[in-house]
Design a protein around this motif. Structure first.
Motif, PDB file in Angstrom:
ATOM      1  N   GLU A  12       3.180   2.022   9.972  1.00 15.77           N
ATOM      2  CA  GLU A  12       2.433   1.528   8.858  1.00 15.77           C
ATOM      3  C   GLU A  12       1.036   0.996   9.524  1.00 15.77           C
ATOM      4  O   GLU A  12       0.981   0.442  10.566  1.00 15.77           O
ATOM      5  CB  GLU A  12       3.245   0.742   7.963  1.00 15.77           C
ATOM      6  CG  GLU A  12       4.173   1.149   7.376  1.00 15.77           C
ATOM      7  CD  GLU A  12       4.916   0.257   6.617  1.00 15.77           C
ATOM      8  OE1 GLU A  12       5.050   0.643   5.437  1.00 15.77           O
ATOM      9  OE2 GLU A  12       5.063  -0.878   7.040  1.00 15.77           O
ATOM     10  N   ILE A  13      -0.055   1.291   8.715  1.00 14.95           N
ATOM     11  CA  ILE A  13      -1.325   0.604   8.788  1.00 14.95           C
ATOM     12  C   ILE A  13      -1.553  -0.047   7.796  1.00 14.95           C
ATOM     13  O   ILE A  13      -1.329   0.206   6.438  1.00 14.95           O
ATOM     14  CB  ILE A  13      -2.391   2.037   9.008  1.00 14.95           C
ATOM     15  CG1 ILE A  13      -1.978   2.827  10.102  1.00 14.95           C
ATOM     16  CG2 ILE A  13      -4.001   1.258   9.063  1.00 14.95           C
ATOM     17  CD1 ILE A  13      -3.041   4.014  10.288  1.00 14.95           C
ATOM     18  N   SER A  17      -0.128  -4.210  16.750  1.00 12.23           N
ATOM     19  CA  SER A  17      -0.375  -3.976  18.268  1.00 12.23           C
ATOM     20  C   SER A  17       0.480  -4.834  19.165  1.00 12.23           C
ATOM     21  O   SER A  17       0.744  -6.104  18.845  1.00 12.23           O
ATOM     22  CB  SER A  17      -1.769  -4.323  18.364  1.00 12.23           C
ATOM     23  OG  SER A  17      -2.149  -4.198  19.664  1.00 12.23           O
ATOM     24  N   GLN A  70      -3.459  -2.561  12.640  1.00 13.07           N
ATOM     25  CA  GLN A  70      -2.146  -2.017  12.899  1.00 13.07           C
ATOM     26  C   GLN A  70      -1.589  -2.862  13.944  1.00 13.07           C
ATOM     27  O   GLN A  70      -2.142  -3.808  14.522  1.00 13.07           O
ATOM     28  CB  GLN A  70      -2.508  -0.468  13.481  1.00 13.07           C
ATOM     29  CG  GLN A  70      -1.233   0.212  13.601  1.00 13.07           C
ATOM     30  CD  GLN A  70      -1.696   1.791  13.644  1.00 13.07           C
ATOM     31  OE1 GLN A  70      -2.648   2.040  14.081  1.00 13.07           O
ATOM     32  NE2 GLN A  70      -0.835   2.565  13.575  1.00 13.07           N
ATOM     33  N   VAL A  83      -9.185  -2.500   9.185  1.00  9.32           N
ATOM     34  CA  VAL A  83      -8.104  -1.841   9.242  1.00  9.32           C
ATOM     35  C   VAL A  83      -7.206  -2.681  10.237  1.00  9.32           C
ATOM     36  O   VAL A  83      -7.594  -3.204  11.559  1.00  9.32           O
ATOM     37  CB  VAL A  83      -8.473  -0.291   9.748  1.00  9.32           C
ATOM     38  CG1 VAL A  83      -6.679   0.240  10.250  1.00  9.32           C
ATOM     39  CG2 VAL A  83      -8.910   0.374   8.669  1.00  9.32           C
TER      40      VAL A  83
END
Length: 262
Positions: free
Chosen positions: A200-201, A14, A12, A10
């Protein structure tokens, strides 16, 4: 349907948070996992030296403005003196012209006429020197104006540096990797902790090349995180299928993801 059960991560967006000025941490306003909004103050650095720099810059700026006003007043006085000198020169010239008239010239002593000539000459010197002084003072005013602009820039820079003693959240998100103590010395550009941005991921799924033939951007994808043991899934869309992406890695201190590709 291409699928795999390993090498999925996962990811995301950052943001490594770093101060813009060097300083000593006075207060940490956040903790791990805390949700923040854009504009929230996250860390405060000791502003003492920055406030002193700003105070000094303001004092220099105001002093330069006063110096410029003094010069402008000096020019006004010099211009009045020039008017007076021109008036005296006109009086002396009128007297000389009157005493030089043929009707009275014979009755005027030569020594008096010589004295008038010398006075006119001296008064002309006064007029010219006053004009030169006015020009010099005007040039000095222009120099002072440039100095005022330079000192204003220094003042604005000092003000900005003082504002930078407060580290502000650039966007909404969640704070992670906070291991920062009061009194710690921080440097510009050196990451203190991370802000995981809201939004969004992404999932980085490293398929074997033989399974990528039918995968293209825009395809629908279903993700089953192992933590939910197949009871929960997430629907997504393939955004890209780059070649040669390495295993997901993070920078040791900031927590920023490192993804290399070619």
């Amino acid at each position: 349907f291409p699928s795999h059960d390993k090498n999925g991560f996962v990811v995301q967006v950052s943001t490594p948070l770093a101060p813009r000025v060097a300083g000593v941490v006075r207060q940490v306003h956040v903790k791990n996992g805390q949700q923040v909004k854009a504009g929230d103050v996250l860390v405060t650095l000791d502003p003492t030296q920055f406030q002193q720099s700003l105070d000094g810059a303001v004092a220099q700026y105001e002093k330069a403005q006063l110096s410029m006003r003094v010069l402008e007043k000096k020019i006004e006085v010099s211009e009045q003196s020039l008017k007076s000198a021109l008036a005296n020169l006109d009086i002396l010239s009128t007297q000389f012209k009157a005493k030089s008239h043929p009707d009275v010239k014979a009755g005027v002593p030569q020594i008096e006429m010589a004295d008038l000539r010398n006075k006119i000459k001296a008064q002309n010197s006064v007029v010219e020197s006053t004009r030169v002084q006015i020009e010099m003072d005007k040039l000095q005013v222009e120099m002072e104006k440039q100095m005022v602009l330079a000192l204003k820039a220094q003042m604005e820079s000092a003000k900005t540096s003082l504002e930078y003693t407060k580290v502000i959240a650039p966007t909404d998100g969640r704070i992670e990797n906070v291991f920062l103590g009061i009194g710690a010395h921080v440097s510009p550009g050196a990451g203190m902790f991370s802000l995981v941005n809201d939004g969004e991921i992404f999932v980085q799924a490293n398929f074997e090349e033989t399974n990528l033939a039918g995968v293209k951007a825009g395809d629908k994808a279903t993700v089953y995180p192992r933590i939910y043991l197949g009871e929960k899934s997430f629907e997504g869309v393939v955004v890209a299928n780059p070649f040669g992406v390495s295993r997901q890695m993070n920078q040791p201190f900031s927590g920023a993801p490192i993804v290399t590709g070619k």
